[in-house]
Each structure stands twice: as C-alpha cells, then as structure tokens.
Enzyme design. Structure first.
Site, PDB file in Angstrom:
ATOM      1  N   GLU A 116       0.788  -1.226   0.000  1.00 56.10           N
ATOM      2  CA  GLU A 116       0.000   0.000   0.000  1.00 56.10           C
ATOM      3  C   GLU A 116       0.827   1.286   0.000  1.00 56.10           C
ATOM      4  OE1 GLU A 116      -3.191   0.181  -0.366  1.00 56.10           O
ATOM      5  OE2 GLU A 116      -3.612  -1.975  -0.257  1.00 56.10           O
ATOM      6  N   SER A 390     -28.420 -27.160 -19.955  1.00 54.29           N
ATOM      7  CA  SER A 390     -28.990 -26.677 -21.218  1.00 54.29           C
ATOM      8  C   SER A 390     -29.515 -25.253 -21.154  1.00 54.29           C
ATOM      9  CB  SER A 390     -30.115 -27.618 -21.674  1.00 54.29           C
ATOM     10  OG  SER A 390     -29.587 -28.875 -22.055  1.00 54.29           O
TER      11      SER A 390
END
Length: 910
Positions: A116, A390
């Site tokens: 950071e 499907s």
C-alpha cells in the site's frame, strides 16, 4: 598625405556603419528571449497563485478532523423499493476486534507497507514520487486510472470523505492527510488503517480477518503467506475473497510476496516458498453469521455498496435505497423453507433470483433453505452453484447463431451421431437421435447435438463475445460449453440477468440491488447500472419466441413451469457428474447433481436452481427432484405477475411466416397446404424465404349416406346426405334430378337435404349429388341414388330407393369417422347423436327439425316407401322459386309440363 589620411578615415567610418546593423540584431534577439522568460515566469506565477487559490477553495469546506469519526462508527439504514426501512447495519452488525500498534507483527506491517505505501515512514501524508507516476498514468488513460493514495490518505477517505473521484475530493484528501500527519504519529495512523480496512464477509479490521480466515486470534501467529493474503485483500475485498475466489486470491497474495521481495523485506527464497502454499490449504472452515432479516438480499446490498462505492456500510452512516420487494422476498423465503416440493434428502438446497425484466432491479433473492436462524451463509442465489446445463444454449449457441448468422427459428439441423472436434462423442440426454428438425424444435426438446453444431457454426470467439455482453464473464470457452459444461459454473443471479436481456428487446442491465446511497452530508451516489445493447432486437425476440415453445409446446421440456394467462419464455437444464466424481462417491451413471429453470415474462425474470451443498453418495436428484425448479418458478411467477405486461412485442426487424413443414430451404405454405403441414416461424427481415410451396388442393370429398325416400302421404320425395362439417365452408351441392319419363332439372343446395314435391306417378327418379367449391373451382365425385314413385302399373315394392353405384355403400361402418362424428354434420348410424340425443327426442333420432335447419342428422330411409320419413319435410309453402333459399314449392322452368317441385334451400340451374 592628406588624401591618404582621409581615405583611411573614410574606410573606418564605413566599417562602423556596416557594423551597426549587426549590433542592433543582437540587441533585438536578446530582448525577445528576455520577454519570453519574463512571460513564462509571469504565467508560472499566475498558475501557481491560481493553483493555490483553487486548492484553498477546494479545502475551504473540508470536514474537520473529528476524532469521533475515526473511532466511533455510524450505522447505515437500508430501505426497500417503496422507501420503507427494512434494516439497520451498525456497530453491532459488523465483525470487528480492535488492536493496538503493539499487536501488529513485523511481517504483517511489512506486507502492508510493500503493498500500500512503501515510503510511509518517509513522507508527510503525500507521496510525491508515487503521485507523479499516477499523474502520468491518469493523463494517458484518463482520470482515476491509477491511484496514489498513501495509507494516511486512505484513513482520511475511510473516515471523512465520500469515495467520488474528483479534484475537489483529492484536494481535501491531501489537505486532511497533511493535517492528520501533524496530529498523529505514524504508528497511530497505521493502527487506524488496520482497524478500519474491509476484508469482505462483513469483516472489518485485520485482527478479526485473521480470526475469520485462519482461526488465529494472535496476529503474531500469522505466517508470511497469511500476512501477504491479508495485505492483498483490501484492494478488492470481494473479488479476492479466498472462499469464493481462491484462484484470484492466490494470484493477489503472490503479487504481495513479489512486492515484499522487491522492496527488500524478504528474500527471493522466502517468497518462492510462500508462493507454493495453496490458498485453500491455509483457510479455516467457513463460518456463518447470526440471523438478520432478508439476509440473502442484504448480503448482495453490502457487496454492491462496498464494490461500487468503496465505502464502509457499517460505519459511514449511509442511507441505502434498494430494489427489494418485501412481499416477493418473504414469499420466496417461505417457499424455500416449506416442505411442499422438497424431499428430506441430505444437503438438498435451492436458490432463487427474481428480477424486474425491464430494469434489472433485483426484487427478491432466495439464498437457501433450512438455515435454522443462520444469516449471511453461502448465498445460493448469488454465488456460483454449479454448471448451467442446457440453460446455456440460448446464450452460447442459438442466440449467437441468430445474431451473427441470421438463422431463422426454422433453421434445419440434423440430430445424429456426432462428435466434438477432438473426436469425443457427444450424446443427447436420452441417448437417441431424431434426425432433421428445426432450431425451435431442437431447443424445445433440449437436443444436445444440434446445439453443438450451432456453436461450431458461429465460432467460439463470437459465442464468447455474445455471452460476455450478457454478464457471463467467460475468460475462455470450449466446445463442451455448448451444452452447459462451464468449468467455473454460474449463479442464479447471473443467469437471470442474462435471460432478462432476451425479454428486454436485447438490452442488458446488470442485476442490481442498490439504486442509490446518501451520505450524512446529503451527497448522493447513483449506483444504477447503465443499459447496454447486448444484441439486435430480432435476436432477443426470436430467442423469446422459441423459449415460449419450451413452455407451451407439446414437446417442450418446460411445460410444468407454465402459468395460464401469462406469456412465459424459459429453458430447463440439468447436469451430470464426470466419471471421476461418480467413482469417488459411488454415484450411479447418469446421476444428476443440478437442475435449473430460467424463465421470464415481460414483467419478471426468475432463475431457480436445485442441487446440493456438499458432494456425497446421496447427492443426486431423483426424477421428482429434478422438477423442483419448474414448480418453484411457477409458484413465484404466478405470485408476483398479474399479466398486465401483455405479450412480448414483435419488432419490425422480424417477419413471421407460415412455412411448410419439412421443406429445406424453407418454403412459404400455399393456400392449398394442409394446416397439419404448416408451422409459423420467425425470420430476420430481409432474410425471409420468398418461394411458395407448390401444393395442389386436396380432392373435394363426395357426399355420404345419400338417401331418397318417397312419402305417399305428402306425395313428395325427401332427399338427404351427409358431409364433413369441418369442410362445409364455401361448399354447395349440385343436385341433378332425372326420371325415366325424360324429365330433368339441376338444383343447387346449401343444406344437406331437399324435398321434391308432386313427382310424376310411376316414374323412376335418379338423384345425382356433387359437392362444389366455387372459390377453389373444385368438384367432388358424383354420388347417385334412385327411387320409384308408385303409379297405376307400379308395384309398391319398387319404391325402395337404392344408392348408386352399389347398395353396399349405404351400410354404415361403426368405425368410419364419417358415421360417428361429434355433431359435425354426419350421422352416427343409429340415430343417436354423440351428445346422448339431447334434442328433446330421447336420443332416438326422431327429430322434428326441417332438413336444412339441422345439418348433422339426415333423414334415414324407411323400409316401406309409403311410410312418411321422420321429420316433417313436406316443405308446403308459397315460395316463388326465384333461386333463393325457400321452403315452399317453385314452378317448373324446364320444357316439360307439370314438373315436380323441390324445396329446402335450393337454387335451380338451367
């Protein structure tokens, strides 16, 4: 001498004059440079002053460094779609354990600094080196492309400011960071940061994160790999959540380890050793949370707010306005927790996502069943639960085929033995093959082989592009994806979002639970996603039209989901275990782990999944359990949708045509094509067929059961016949009457009977009846019968009528459709109609209607020609014989005197 002197003087003067212009040029050049420098200095001064003034203006209304805001969080309130409060998330809702700087181990501090803010201990709130790099990136890629916030700035942002990316907010952030550095030590600021930062799963603060993810309450017990994982999470907490996205979390952890090595905190050997540890092996068992109302929906709210707005839901005092329909949410939760459709099978679970089709707003989320008061567990509505089966076919196969290839819904595909490109065989769910069929039928019957062929025709890259426009987020694609074999699986929310675009004219709006958030200072952030055109409107409509066949067609797999009165389009889907998993858990071949139904109306879209939370030897769905998603969809959609949205509107880009079944390429049905051979299909306008099928009209059917009976009491002959009531439209009957006396006439009847009055005594009459269709210019075969009228020299036995060409034709066949139809104008052979003789005649056929008033019951012949036939068909009246329908007598118009007269809706032909 004097002249010589003068010449020298003149030469010097000439040289001086020649040198003067050069001196003047140098002076001018120097003057220009001086002015340029002064101008630049002036502009710089003005710019500096302006910058300072602008900065001062921006920071003028910056919030004060309120220590209470640093340490005392404000709760946030959540509202439903109607603006009513539904929950409050505050200091009691988040999971937090405060730590001091002394409790932070060196390995964790170094991991955070490397990731950071590596120069944290060197700057005074702003890192100008990092800022310069960010400025260059923002100039190249646009404002906000790269951040340069230090840990101090992040503390300011988390405590005092909204997350908007504007110059004003950045200026205030820089000013407050500078002031924060003056007021607090570096150690105190780092302590603030590690107690405030968010780690996903509603975890705030590094100590609680270590306990949640690694079951470690003492931070000194953290390993290098664990510290690196925690240091990498805050950049995108939900996307790097190790439980939900272990691969992404592992990549992020390894980036942190590389940064630690780069900045000299660890050696290369230490970094490589830590990188080899799988993230999944580091994690503690997943823990669930305490109860909270509508937890599945609020879980999604928290994710959206933290991801999109980068705020702290539990501390920032927000007002969060959501899309929740509380009635629908409660109904979904009650339905999932009922026993009406579910069995008591171990680990059986379900998830439901309900959206507004037109807006993408989430109305309800069913995150699971039987949670026993536990909230914020695994959300089966929003997390990836399994492969889609499907249900993926409209998204990856047929949708792209229409979009890119302009296939029609009638496009012909062959269901046959087939293989993937690598030679691996592919099968249908039932192991059979059905040959040539349309794309509509292939989708309705969920055939796998046509779906694979469609994907191959489109191409993998175009299919992936199409799917990703619908929010599928595919990084890669394989042919097995054609039938739902996605490696990473999908969530119900994801599938509902994709299908909603089909019902919204091809416009995709990302599913969202939050409309806007309001900060304590009344500033607002609108989180409503922008609509995006994901496909052409013809693609959306044609997919919808085919998916309606899945639900309503007699061959569709989704019929159980149908709701009368609603226009529903949808698709079923099931999955299978791979061989390795079946063998591992001892599962039978064909075992089904997941069942889906995804469907939509113009108003709502819902995706329903049923499966298992864990793998085991019982984790497969029975035939009954595979139907659960269709039944749940039917219950939910019928509860929320009243049908006011009507049907899906066909766009002008689509043409729907009658097509003759079996033609390939398609041919438009002609006016002679039988209805049983016609199907209505959709085509992209401009790509529709123009050739018409060359069908010939069916031969016109002849009359049946032709009968002629002489009635001595009325001195008339009653003629009757039968005809298929379904084919009576536009059909008339030509009746030719002749006798052995040379008399003849031709009449046209619109009814199924007529009466000839005043026949010539002793004559033998022949009646020939032909069906005629004037519009089609068709004539049927002629049917004839004879009857003898008694006279002075005529035996009564000669009165029996007989039909030509053979008497056997009059014998009724009990199995003939012409003799046993339901009130269709045909006799049933015994005088009793199929409605049980409900004609006030006791079912005995002794009807009193006039012939021509009731065309489905001809008068039967009688054994004695002197006995009047059933029904008063004497037709006595005063008709004028003008060719109109009448029931009286008409004067003769042929050249024979005393011609018999006919009655009963007839027209005479000359």
């Amino acid at each position: 001498m004097t002249e010589e002197y003068r010449s020298r003087v003149e030469r010097k003067q000439a040289k001086k004059q020649q040198s003067k212009p050069k001196k003047s040029g140098k002076q001018k050049k120097g003057s220009f440079l001086k002015k340029l420098v002064l101008s630049l200095l002036l502009l710089g001064t003005i710019g500096m002053v302006s910058g300072i003034a602008t900065f001062a203006y921006f920071v003028m209304d910056a919030p004060p460094l309120d220590e209470a805001k640093i340490k005392d969080p404000l709760s946030s309130t959540i509202y439903d779609m109607n603006g009513n409060k539904i929950a409050e998330l505050g200091s009691g809702g988040e999971k937090r354990t405060y730590i001091s700087y002394k409790e932070i181990p060196k390995v964790l501090e170094e991991a955070v600094l490397a990731t950071e803010d590596v120069r944290f201990y060197e700057h005074h709130g702003l890192d100008f080196i990092r800022l310069g790099a960010a400025v260059i990136a923002n100039v190249k890629e646009g404002f906000g492309a790269e951040g340069a916030s230090t840990i101090t700035q992040q503390v300011v942002k988390l405590s005092f400011l909204s997350p908007e990316k504007t110059l004003k907010r950045k200026a205030q952030e820089a000013w407050l960071a500078f002031r924060l550095e003056q007021k607090y030590s570096k150690q105190e600021i780092l302590e603030m940061y590690l107690n405030k930062v968010y780690y996903s799963n509603r975890i705030y603060g590094v100590k609680k994160a270590a306990e949640f993810y690694f079951n470690k309450t003492d931070l000194n017990d953290l390993t290098l790999a664990e510290a690196a994982l925690l240091a990498g999470l805050p950049q995108s907490p939900n996307n790097y959540n190790p439980y939900q996205h272990p691969e992404a979390a592992e990549k992020r952890r390894n980036v942190v380890l590389s940064l630690m090595e780069k900045h000299g905190f660890i050696t290369k050997e230490e970094a490589e050793k830590a990188k080899k540890i799988p993230v999944k092996s580091m994690l503690a068992e997943y823990k669930q949370d305490t109860a909270i109302p509508y937890d599945a929906f609020i879980d999604q709210v928290i994710k959206e707010v933290t991801d999109e707005a980068d705020v702290n839901v539990f501390e920032d005092g927000l007002k969060i306005y959501t899309t929740l329909d509380p009635d629908a949410q409660q109904y979904v939760e009650d339905l999932l927790n009922s026993d009406e459709y579910f069995t008591d099978k171990k680990d059986l679970q379900a998830g439901i996502a309900l959206l507004d089709t037109k807006t993408g707003e989430i109305r309800a989320l069913g995150g699971g069943r039987d949670k026993d008061g536990v909230a914020f567990g695994f959300n089966f509505a929003t997390e990836k639960v399994g492969q889609p089966g499907s249900t993926i076919k409209p998204i990856l196969d047929y949708g792209p085929a229409i979009e890119y290839l302009k296939w029609s819904t009638y496009h012909q595909l062959v269901d046959e033995p087939y293989s993937y490109s690598d030679g691996t065989p592919i099968k249908n769910w039932d192991g059979s093959y059905e040959g040539q069929m349309s794309m509509r039928v292939a989708l309705a019957k969920s055939r796998n082989i046509p779906a694979l062929k469609a994907l191959q025709e489109v191409g993998l890259e175009r299919a992936k592009k199409f799917a990703n426009k619908l929010g599928m987020g595919l990084d890669e694609i394989y042919e097995s994806y054609a039938v739902g074999g996605l490696r990473d699986g999908v969530s119900p929310l994801q599938m509902a979002g994709a299908y909603s675009a089909f019902g919204n004219n091809g416009v995709y709006i990302k599913p969202h639970a939050v409309k806007k958030i309001v900060f304590p200072d009344n500033t607002e952030i609108d989180l409503t996603p922008e609509p995006k055109a994901a496909m052409k409107d013809y693609t959306a409509y044609m997919i919808t039209d085919m998916l309606k066949s899945v639900v309503k067609s007699s061959v569709g797999t989704g019929r159980l989901a149908n709701v009368p009165g609603l226009h529903i389009a949808g698709k079923t889907g099931t999955t299978n275990y791979d061989k390795e998993t079946r063998q591992k858990f001892g599962l039978p071949e064909g075992a089904v782990p997941d069942s889906w139904f995804v469907g939509y109306t113009p108003n709502y879209t819902a995706a329903v999944w049923t499966g298992f939370s864990k793998r085991s030897d019982e984790a497969y769905l029975s035939t009954r359990e595979q139907k659960i998603p269709r039944l749940l969809f039917r219950e939910v959609i019928s509860h929320v949708d009243n049908g006011e949205g009507g049907d899906f509107k066909m766009p002008k880009s689509v043409v729907k045509l009658p097509i003759k079944i079996g033609t390939n390429p398609p041919m438009i049905a002609s006016k002679y094509t039988p209805e049983t051979e016609i199907v209505y299909e959709c085509f992209v306008k401009g790509a529709e067929p123009t050739k018409v099928a060359e069908d010939k009209p069916e031969p016109l059917s002849p009359v049946t059961n032709l009968q002629a009976v002489y009635d001595a009491a009325t001195n008339s002959i009653s003629l009757s016949w039968g005809y298929n009531s379904e084919k009576l439209e536009d059909v008339t009957f030509e009746v030719r009457i002749t006798n052995d006396k040379g008399e003849s006439q031709v009449l046209t009847a619109s009814d199924l009977a007529l009466t000839l009055t005043g026949p010539t005594p002793g004559a033998v009459y022949t009646f020939e009846v032909t069906a005629v269709h004037e519009k089609e210019q068709q004539r049927s075969e002629t049917v004839s019968t004879t009857v003898t009228v008694p006279g002075e020299n005529t035996d009564d036995q000669n009165n029996d009528s007989e039909e030509q060409p053979s008497p056997e034709d009059n014998v009724p066949d009990d199995n003939s459709p012409d003799n046993n139809l339901d009130n269709n104008g045909q006799p049933n052979g015994n005088g009793n109609e199929d409605d049980d003789g409900d004609e006030d005649n006791g079912g005995n056929g002794n009807n009193s209607e006039q012939p021509g008033d009731h065309d489905d019951q001809p008068t039967p012949p009688q054994p004695d020609p002197t006995t009047p036939p059933p029904g008063n068909n004497n037709g006595n009246g005063t008709g004028t014989g003008d060719g109109g329908n009448n029931s009286g007598t008409e004067p003769g118009t042929n050249n024979l005197p005393n011609r018999p007269r006919a009655s009963g809706s007839v027209e005479q032909q000359q």
